[in-house]
Each structure stands twice: as C-alpha cells, then as structure tokens.
Design a protein around this motif. Structure first.
Motif, PDB file in Angstrom:
ATOM      1  N   ARG A   1      34.530  40.685  49.404  1.00 20.98           N
ATOM      2  CA  ARG A   1      35.779  40.651  50.176  1.00 20.98           C
ATOM      3  C   ARG A   1      35.971  39.264  50.801  1.00 20.98           C
ATOM      4  O   ARG A   1      37.066  38.688  50.746  1.00 20.98           O
TER       5      ARG A   1
ATOM      6  N   TYR B   1      36.902  36.776  48.114  1.00 18.92           N
ATOM      7  CA  TYR B   1      38.291  36.989  47.698  1.00 18.92           C
ATOM      8  C   TYR B   1      39.253  36.392  48.722  1.00 18.92           C
ATOM      9  O   TYR B   1      40.218  35.713  48.368  1.00 18.92           O
ATOM     10  N   GLU B   2      38.973  36.635  50.005  1.00 17.22           N
ATOM     11  CA  GLU B   2      39.827  36.091  51.061  1.00 17.22           C
ATOM     12  C   GLU B   2      39.794  34.576  51.092  1.00 17.22           C
ATOM     13  O   GLU B   2      40.750  33.933  51.530  1.00 17.22           O
TER      14      GLU B   2
ATOM     15  N   GLY C   1      39.653  32.758  48.356  1.00 19.29           N
ATOM     16  CA  GLY C   1      40.275  32.243  47.144  1.00 19.29           C
ATOM     17  C   GLY C   1      39.611  32.590  45.827  1.00 19.29           C
ATOM     18  O   GLY C   1      40.141  32.250  44.774  1.00 19.29           O
ATOM     19  N   THR C   2      38.462  33.244  45.849  1.00 17.11           N
ATOM     20  CA  THR C   2      37.811  33.627  44.595  1.00 17.11           C
ATOM     21  C   THR C   2      38.685  34.623  43.854  1.00 17.11           C
ATOM     22  O   THR C   2      39.134  35.610  44.422  1.00 17.11           O
ATOM     23  N   ARG C   3      38.917  34.360  42.566  1.00 16.06           N
ATOM     24  CA  ARG C   3      39.663  35.300  41.745  1.00 16.06           C
ATOM     25  C   ARG C   3      38.862  35.740  40.527  1.00 16.06           C
ATOM     26  O   ARG C   3      39.150  36.773  39.944  1.00 16.06           O
ATOM     27  N   ASP C   4      37.865  34.964  40.131  1.00 17.65           N
ATOM     28  CA  ASP C   4      37.016  35.313  38.999  1.00 17.65           C
ATOM     29  C   ASP C   4      35.572  35.352  39.480  1.00 17.65           C
ATOM     30  O   ASP C   4      35.073  34.366  40.044  1.00 17.65           O
TER      31      ASP C   4
ATOM     32  N   LEU D   1      39.542  42.797  42.776  1.00 21.72           N
ATOM     33  CA  LEU D   1      39.823  41.607  41.974  1.00 21.72           C
ATOM     34  C   LEU D   1      40.910  41.829  40.932  1.00 21.72           C
ATOM     35  O   LEU D   1      41.565  40.881  40.510  1.00 21.72           O
ATOM     36  N   SER D   2      41.112  43.072  40.513  1.00 24.33           N
ATOM     37  CA  SER D   2      42.104  43.331  39.468  1.00 24.33           C
ATOM     38  C   SER D   2      43.442  43.810  40.033  1.00 24.33           C
ATOM     39  O   SER D   2      44.332  44.168  39.273  1.00 24.33           O
TER      40      SER D   2
ATOM     41  N   GLU E   1      45.864  42.226  41.098  1.00 23.20           N
ATOM     42  CA  GLU E   1      46.976  41.408  40.597  1.00 23.20           C
ATOM     43  C   GLU E   1      47.044  41.430  39.070  1.00 23.20           C
ATOM     44  O   GLU E   1      47.806  40.690  38.467  1.00 23.20           O
TER      45      GLU E   1
ATOM     46  N   HIS F   1      38.928  40.388  36.168  1.00 25.12           N
ATOM     47  CA  HIS F   1      38.398  39.266  36.934  1.00 25.12           C
ATOM     48  C   HIS F   1      36.963  39.477  37.410  1.00 25.12           C
ATOM     49  O   HIS F   1      36.462  38.684  38.198  1.00 25.12           O
TER      50      HIS F   1
END
Length: 115
Positions: free
Chosen positions: A37, A40-41, A43-46, A72-73, A75, A79
C-alpha cells in the motif's frame, strides 16, 4: 529480520521488487500488505514479489497476494508478478487459482522483463 526487503529494478518500465524474507503467515501478512500500500501510494505501479526465500505460504499469505493484486490492477492490466516460488508453493498457488490472474516466473529478472 524484516519480512519485506524492497529494491527497484529497471526493465522496460520501473519495477519495485519485494524480496520476501520469511514465510507469510497470520503474524506478519499485514507487513506485506502495508508495504505494498505504501509503495502504491508512492507511485509504484508494477510490482514483483520474490518468493524464492520463502519456505511456505499460508492461506492468509494467499489472501495478501490477492489484496495486492486487486490494488495494483484497479486501473486495469496485470501489474503484479510472482518470482521464484519453491515447487510446493507454486503448486499450491495453482490449486488455489492464483495462477489464473497472477503470472509466476522462475526468476526476478524474468518477472521484471515481462512488464
């Protein structure tokens, strides 16, 4: 010992790698979810989760993988990739149906290159 060691790798896109240092269980699964989390917050997307140092994975560990995958998915796209699980973990993930929506690779490098 920390459960999650975080590194960054560059493939075609930047990829965050979580190197899991122990088995994921009821006592520590939240550490992995919280780390995902936070990444992700920030900027990690992969994300690749390296399971090569994990001797086992409990059902709550499987749940944590599903939660991270959904985050992650959100969007669209795939990912989250898993890397290096021992044969018994790979088999268990297959039986649990995880392999239908999360790719598993033999190595971290292969997982990173797959994005």
């Amino acid at each position: 010992m920390d459960l999650v060691k975080v590194t960054q790798m560059q493939g075609r896109v930047p990829v965050t790698v979580f190197h899991i240092q122990d088995r994921i269980n009821l006592g520590n699964y939240k550490l992995m979810e919280d780390a995902a989390r936070e990444a992700y917050e920030n900027g990690t997307r992969d994300l690749v989760i390296d399971l090569s140092a994990s001797e086992s994975l409990t059902s709550i560990g499987v749940r944590a993988l599903v939660i991270i995958h959904k985050m992650l998915s959100a969007e669209g796209g795939n990912h989250l990739k898993l890397a290096g699980p021992i044969p018994s973990i790979r088999e268990m993930l297959g039986i649990a149906g995880i392999t239908q929506f999360i790719e598993i690779h033999d190595t971290v490098d292969e997982a990173v290159a797959s994005f």
